[in-house]
Design an enzyme around this catalytic site. Structure first.
Site, mmCIF file in Angstrom:
data_model
loop_
_atom_site.group_PDB
_atom_site.id
_atom_site.type_symbol
_atom_site.label_atom_id
_atom_site.label_comp_id
_atom_site.label_asym_id
_atom_site.label_seq_id
_atom_site.Cartn_x
_atom_site.Cartn_y
_atom_site.Cartn_z
ATOM 1 N N CYS A 2 43.897 15.880 20.298
ATOM 2 C CA CYS A 2 45.106 16.025 19.510
ATOM 3 C C CYS A 2 46.148 16.689 20.391
ATOM 4 O O CYS A 2 45.817 17.322 21.388
ATOM 5 C CB CYS A 2 44.849 16.907 18.295
ATOM 6 S SG CYS A 2 43.476 16.304 17.305
ATOM 7 N N ARG A 27 47.856 11.632 23.297
ATOM 8 C CA ARG A 27 46.639 12.410 23.044
ATOM 9 C C ARG A 27 46.012 12.084 21.694
ATOM 10 O O ARG A 27 44.853 12.414 21.444
ATOM 11 C CB ARG A 27 46.960 13.909 23.091
ATOM 12 C CG ARG A 27 47.499 14.374 24.410
ATOM 13 C CD ARG A 27 47.806 15.849 24.346
ATOM 14 N NE ARG A 27 46.602 16.618 24.149
ATOM 15 C CZ ARG A 27 45.810 17.037 25.120
ATOM 16 N NH1 ARG A 27 46.117 16.764 26.362
ATOM 17 N NH2 ARG A 27 44.730 17.724 24.859
ATOM 18 N N TRP A 74 44.214 12.845 16.394
ATOM 19 C CA TRP A 74 43.212 11.816 16.671
ATOM 20 C C TRP A 74 42.004 12.226 15.839
ATOM 21 O O TRP A 74 41.367 13.233 16.122
ATOM 22 C CB TRP A 74 42.886 11.805 18.165
ATOM 23 C CG TRP A 74 41.980 10.698 18.591
ATOM 24 C CD1 TRP A 74 42.327 9.415 18.894
ATOM 25 C CD2 TRP A 74 40.561 10.776 18.782
ATOM 26 N NE1 TRP A 74 41.219 8.698 19.259
ATOM 27 C CE2 TRP A 74 40.131 9.491 19.204
ATOM 28 C CE3 TRP A 74 39.611 11.793 18.633
ATOM 29 C CZ2 TRP A 74 38.787 9.225 19.480
ATOM 30 C CZ3 TRP A 74 38.294 11.514 18.912
ATOM 31 C CH2 TRP A 74 37.882 10.238 19.329
ATOM 32 N N ASN A 98 43.404 21.749 17.559
ATOM 33 C CA ASN A 98 42.770 20.718 18.380
ATOM 34 C C ASN A 98 41.381 21.233 18.719
ATOM 35 O O ASN A 98 41.250 22.324 19.279
ATOM 36 C CB ASN A 98 43.603 20.509 19.657
ATOM 37 C CG ASN A 98 42.927 19.599 20.657
ATOM 38 O OD1 ASN A 98 41.994 18.865 20.313
ATOM 39 N ND2 ASN A 98 43.409 19.636 21.888
ATOM 40 N N GLY A 99 40.351 20.473 18.349
ATOM 41 C CA GLY A 99 38.981 20.908 18.611
ATOM 42 C C GLY A 99 38.119 20.596 17.408
ATOM 43 O O GLY A 99 38.500 19.786 16.550
ATOM 44 N N GLU A 482 35.571 -1.286 36.716
ATOM 45 C CA GLU A 482 36.852 -0.725 36.295
ATOM 46 C C GLU A 482 37.762 -1.818 35.717
ATOM 47 O O GLU A 482 38.443 -1.601 34.709
ATOM 48 C CB GLU A 482 37.513 -0.009 37.489
ATOM 49 C CG GLU A 482 38.880 0.564 37.226
ATOM 50 C CD GLU A 482 38.961 1.585 36.092
ATOM 51 O OE1 GLU A 482 37.931 2.007 35.568
ATOM 52 O OE2 GLU A 482 40.102 1.910 35.694
ATOM 53 N N LYS A 486 39.222 -1.687 31.943
ATOM 54 C CA LYS A 486 40.674 -1.761 31.692
ATOM 55 C C LYS A 486 40.956 -2.838 30.668
ATOM 56 O O LYS A 486 41.679 -2.636 29.711
ATOM 57 C CB LYS A 486 41.365 -2.116 33.000
ATOM 58 C CG LYS A 486 42.412 -1.346 33.639
ATOM 59 C CD LYS A 486 42.580 0.102 33.633
ATOM 60 C CE LYS A 486 41.758 0.985 32.819
ATOM 61 N NZ LYS A 486 41.442 2.278 33.343
ATOM 62 N N GLU A 489 39.600 -1.986 27.060
ATOM 63 C CA GLU A 489 40.207 -0.880 26.305
ATOM 64 C C GLU A 489 41.605 -1.190 25.801
ATOM 65 O O GLU A 489 42.009 -0.649 24.778
ATOM 66 C CB GLU A 489 40.129 0.458 27.044
ATOM 67 C CG GLU A 489 40.936 0.621 28.274
ATOM 68 C CD GLU A 489 40.732 2.002 28.917
ATOM 69 O OE1 GLU A 489 40.341 2.964 28.254
ATOM 70 O OE2 GLU A 489 40.977 2.107 30.133
ATOM 71 N N HIS A 505 20.313 -12.203 37.105
ATOM 72 C CA HIS A 505 19.311 -11.475 36.319
ATOM 73 C C HIS A 505 19.723 -11.309 34.863
ATOM 74 O O HIS A 505 19.221 -10.431 34.182
ATOM 75 C CB HIS A 505 19.034 -10.111 36.964
ATOM 76 C CG HIS A 505 18.529 -10.237 38.367
ATOM 77 N ND1 HIS A 505 17.241 -10.617 38.668
ATOM 78 C CD2 HIS A 505 19.160 -10.101 39.559
ATOM 79 C CE1 HIS A 505 17.091 -10.683 39.977
ATOM 80 N NE2 HIS A 505 18.249 -10.375 40.541
ATOM 81 N N LYS A 606 43.674 9.922 25.153
ATOM 82 C CA LYS A 606 43.835 10.077 26.594
ATOM 83 C C LYS A 606 42.814 11.054 27.159
ATOM 84 O O LYS A 606 42.198 10.791 28.179
ATOM 85 C CB LYS A 606 45.255 10.555 26.895
ATOM 86 C CG LYS A 606 45.549 10.745 28.371
ATOM 87 C CD LYS A 606 45.609 9.419 29.091
ATOM 88 C CE LYS A 606 45.839 9.557 30.573
ATOM 89 N NZ LYS A 606 45.441 8.341 31.292
HETATM 90 C C1 AGP Z 1 40.385 5.363 31.294
HETATM 91 O O1 AGP Z 1 41.156 4.223 31.208
HETATM 92 C C2 AGP Z 1 39.832 5.832 30.047
HETATM 93 N N1 AGP Z 1 40.809 5.956 29.036
HETATM 94 C C3 AGP Z 1 38.758 6.889 30.088
HETATM 95 O O2 AGP Z 1 37.596 6.201 30.453
HETATM 96 C C4 AGP Z 1 38.907 8.124 31.009
HETATM 97 O O3 AGP Z 1 38.856 7.744 32.339
HETATM 98 C C5 AGP Z 1 37.778 9.136 30.688
HETATM 99 O O4 AGP Z 1 37.910 9.555 29.358
HETATM 100 C C6 AGP Z 1 37.757 10.323 31.615
HETATM 101 O O5 AGP Z 1 38.947 11.049 31.541
HETATM 102 P P1 AGP Z 1 39.313 12.126 32.634
HETATM 103 O O6 AGP Z 1 39.480 11.424 33.924
HETATM 104 O O7 AGP Z 1 40.597 12.742 32.143
HETATM 105 O O8 AGP Z 1 38.185 13.106 32.672
#
Ligand code: AGP
Length: 611
Positions: A2, A27, A74, A98-99, A482, A486, A489, A505, A606
């Site tokens: 959040c 966030r 969030w 937040n938490g 990666e 990308k 997500e 496999h 994020k």
């Molecule tokens: C990346 O596109 C993601 N949103 C996510 O996997 C991110 O890399 C992961 O949550 C780790 O975050 P950080 O690098 O801030 O620790």
């Protein structure tokens, strides 16, 4: 997860809060709200959905007052709704949190027994009730907050205002981020620096257990035991423009295009070409300690984990130390073998990821040398590690990580050369050769960015696909993973990233004429070029559509592929930095063409500051 902001000064607070929340929307973005105190009255405005819904309400009926707190949510406890949005208010006390409060059910039951009625499904509302109770027992706001926090088990960044005391905000934190922004005649708080950059560059990072009292004139900080605490003020050089879109449609697009600059900034001042060495400010491990290292363990999540996988090959090749790459969420919950001769490297863009933070703490507690590769100076993970190699990517706002990834790769390469030199595994000449390669990378990335038109046409052709397969070998395996992450997500298309050799496999069963297969095929014998050609043939034979990321001049792959994305050649260890860029652009354009919210994809946040 959040985002929190707070303001106290002589200006109307609501517009300042909403503008700060806009910078934090990455966030959390399922609901938002502000609480403003004016004339001993608390005005709370909340709205479900994106921040613009809150903004419309605030503009229609501006809550008056020069002190206030705001929140973008969030959801963890309770669905997104107006009632569950923060701030939560009770008898004149408003809180943003937040938490997670782990014992909220027990506390709610207990409070319910003494007549409290809750108006939301959240755990956070408990704070408003506990603080109101403590105030009614005669405690001033600061002490009431401390007393409430003492009854809670969990994590928090908490900010509180109250109608009875319209001159101050009290905030406190434990395991969730909170920074204080200092200025003249006004002071601020926020979850993250970009929220406040238009008002100040002077920040204080609160430490775990700290509590602060903010008035327009001053900020007082107390440690967990209630003693006055002197925390350093840091000047942050990021400009507000760095946290703006700058003419791009989305932050992600801007951040993809910033990569040559971000990578150059991460290299700048660190490469000592004439000495064949790397200067890492704050690298405090002695040559003896470095020579004694028997293993490097990388802990990270998501994209940062993928950077770790590429980094493993770099460090093993440059410094000849065995490297293990662990998902931080797994590492922390098993009984890992950690020795004092191990170097544990936490990689995190935000420096806040709860699992990565817990993993590095665990490694430290078991005696490992600990360092981090982070993008945010002063973040929790940097404070937990003896040495932090800061990636100078600048603020990354798009939820999908892009420039953080490529700068992490560069940081890992620098670390590999540093360790290689200290351990006598790289001669001066060899290090000079490797570092020269590194300095050429920003130019190669610029060349790749110029192929965006071709990538967009491929995105148009495949925007309706149901699934994608990404294949790569050696260092390109992590790039394939990666690329798949990308795409899934932000486009919500299922995608798998596989090592080319693994295709037979299992994933080969997926291939038919509807499956686009992205093959990262640099013409480098070290990356098993011949074998990846074999993979392309196998896909073609089964009717799959091949999108090849190939090197300039590689007519062989070009002829075999249905679609080509051309990249300039780069040395094997650094090739991931270059080859990732077109995959980011592919994911971006597919998601944009599908009409998705690229910067704030559904269900994601994020920085994941809860488990
Ligand atoms: C990346 O596109 C993601 N949103 C996510 O996997 C991110 O890399 C992961 O949550 C780790 O975050 P950080 O690098 O801030 O620790």
């Amino acid at each position: 997860m959040c985002g929190i902001v707070g303001y106290v000064g002589d200006k109307e607070s609501a517009p300042i809060l909403v503008s700060g929340l806009k910078k934090l929307e990455y966030r959390g973005y399922d609901s938002a709200g502000v609480a403003v105190v004016g004339r001993n009255q608390l005005n709370v405005v909340r709205a479900t959905g994106k921040l613009r819904n809150l903004e419309n309400r605030v503009v229609a009926e501006p809550p008056a007052g020069t002190i206030g707190i705001g929140h973008t949510r969030w959801a963890t406890h309770g669905r997104p709704s107006d009632e569950n949005a923060h701030p939560h208010a009770y008898r004149g006390v408003a809180v943003v949190h937040n938490g997670i409060i782990e014992n909220h059910l027990a506390l709610k039951e207990e409070l319910g027994g003494s007549g409290h009625v809750f108006s939301s499904e959240t755990d956070s509302e408990v704070f408003a009730h506990l603080i109101a109770d403590e105030q009614e027992r005669g405690l001033e706001l600061k002490d009431a907050v401390r007393a409430a926090v003492a009854r809670v088990r969990g994590t928090y960044a908490l900010a509180v205002v109250c109608a009875q005391d319209p001159s101050r905000i009290v905030c406190t934190k434990d395991a969730s981020p909170m920074v204080l922004g200092l200025s003249v005649g006004q002071n601020f708080l926020a979850s993250d620096v970009p929220a406040l950059l238009e008002h100040t560059r002077d920040f204080v990072y609160m430490e775990e257990g700290d509590l602060a009292v903010l008035t327009a004139e001053k900020v007082e900080i107390f440690d967990r035991e209630g003693r006055p605490a002197n925390r350093p003020t840091r000047r942050i050089d990021w400009t507000p423009v760095m946290a703006e879109k700058g003419g791009h449609k989305h932050f992600m697009h801007k951040e993809i295009h910033e990569q040559p600059r971000a990578v150059a900034d991460t290299i700048r001042g660190r490469v000592l070409l004439s000495e064949g060495d790397v200067h890492l400010e704050g690298f405090g491990f002695t040559p003896e300690q470095v020579r004694a290292i028997t293993k490097v363990t990388v802990v990270a999540c998501g994209t940062s984990y993928h950077a770790g996988l590429a980094g493993k090959l770099m460090i093993e090749s440059l410094a000849r130390i065995p490297v293990e790459v662990e998902l931080a969420s797994e590492f922390r919950y098993r009984d890992p073998i950690v020795e004092p001769t191990h170097l544990c490297v936490a990689i995190s863009q935000s420096g806040e990821t709860a699992d990565t933070l817990a993993a590095i703490k665990e490694a430290r507690a078991r005696g490992a040398l600990a360092m981090s590769i982070c993008n945010v100076i002063g973040s929790a993970i940097t404070r937990e590690t003896a040495f932090s190699l800061i990636t100078n990517a600048g603020p990354e706002i798009g939820v999908a990580s892009t420039k953080a990834f490529t700068t992490q790769l560069v940081a890992l390469y620098l670390l590999g050369v540093k360790l290689g030199r200290l351990r006598g595994r790289l001669t001066v000449r060899e290090a000079q050769r490797r570092l020269t390669h590194l300095t050429e990378i920003p130019k190669l990335m610029e060349a790749v960015l110029r192929s965006e038109g071709a990538v967009k046409r491929i995105a148009q052709a495949f925007q309706a696909a149901q699934g994608f397969l990404f294949l790569g070998r050696g260092p390109m395996h992590s790039v394939a993973m990666e690329g798949a992450l990308k795409l899934k997500e932000i486009s919500y298309i299922h995608a798998e990233g596989y090592a080319g050799g693994e295709m037979k496999h299992g994933p080969i069963a997926l291939i038919d004429d509807k499956l686009p297969v992205v093959v990262i095929a640099p013409r480098d014998p070290q990356i098993a070029y011949e074998k990846i050609l074999g993979n392309i043939e196998e896909v073609r034979t089964r009717g799959g559509k091949v999108i090849a990321v190939l090197e300039e001049g590689d007519e062989q792959v070009r002829k075999l592929a249905d679609h080509a994305i051309v990249v300039p050649p780069a040395p094997a260890l650094l090739a991931p930095v270059v080859a990732t860029v077109p995959l980011q652009m592919l994911a971006y354009h597919v998601a944009d063409l599908r009409g998705n919210d690229v910067d704030q994809p559904r269900n994601l946040a994020k920085s994941v500051t809860v488990e």
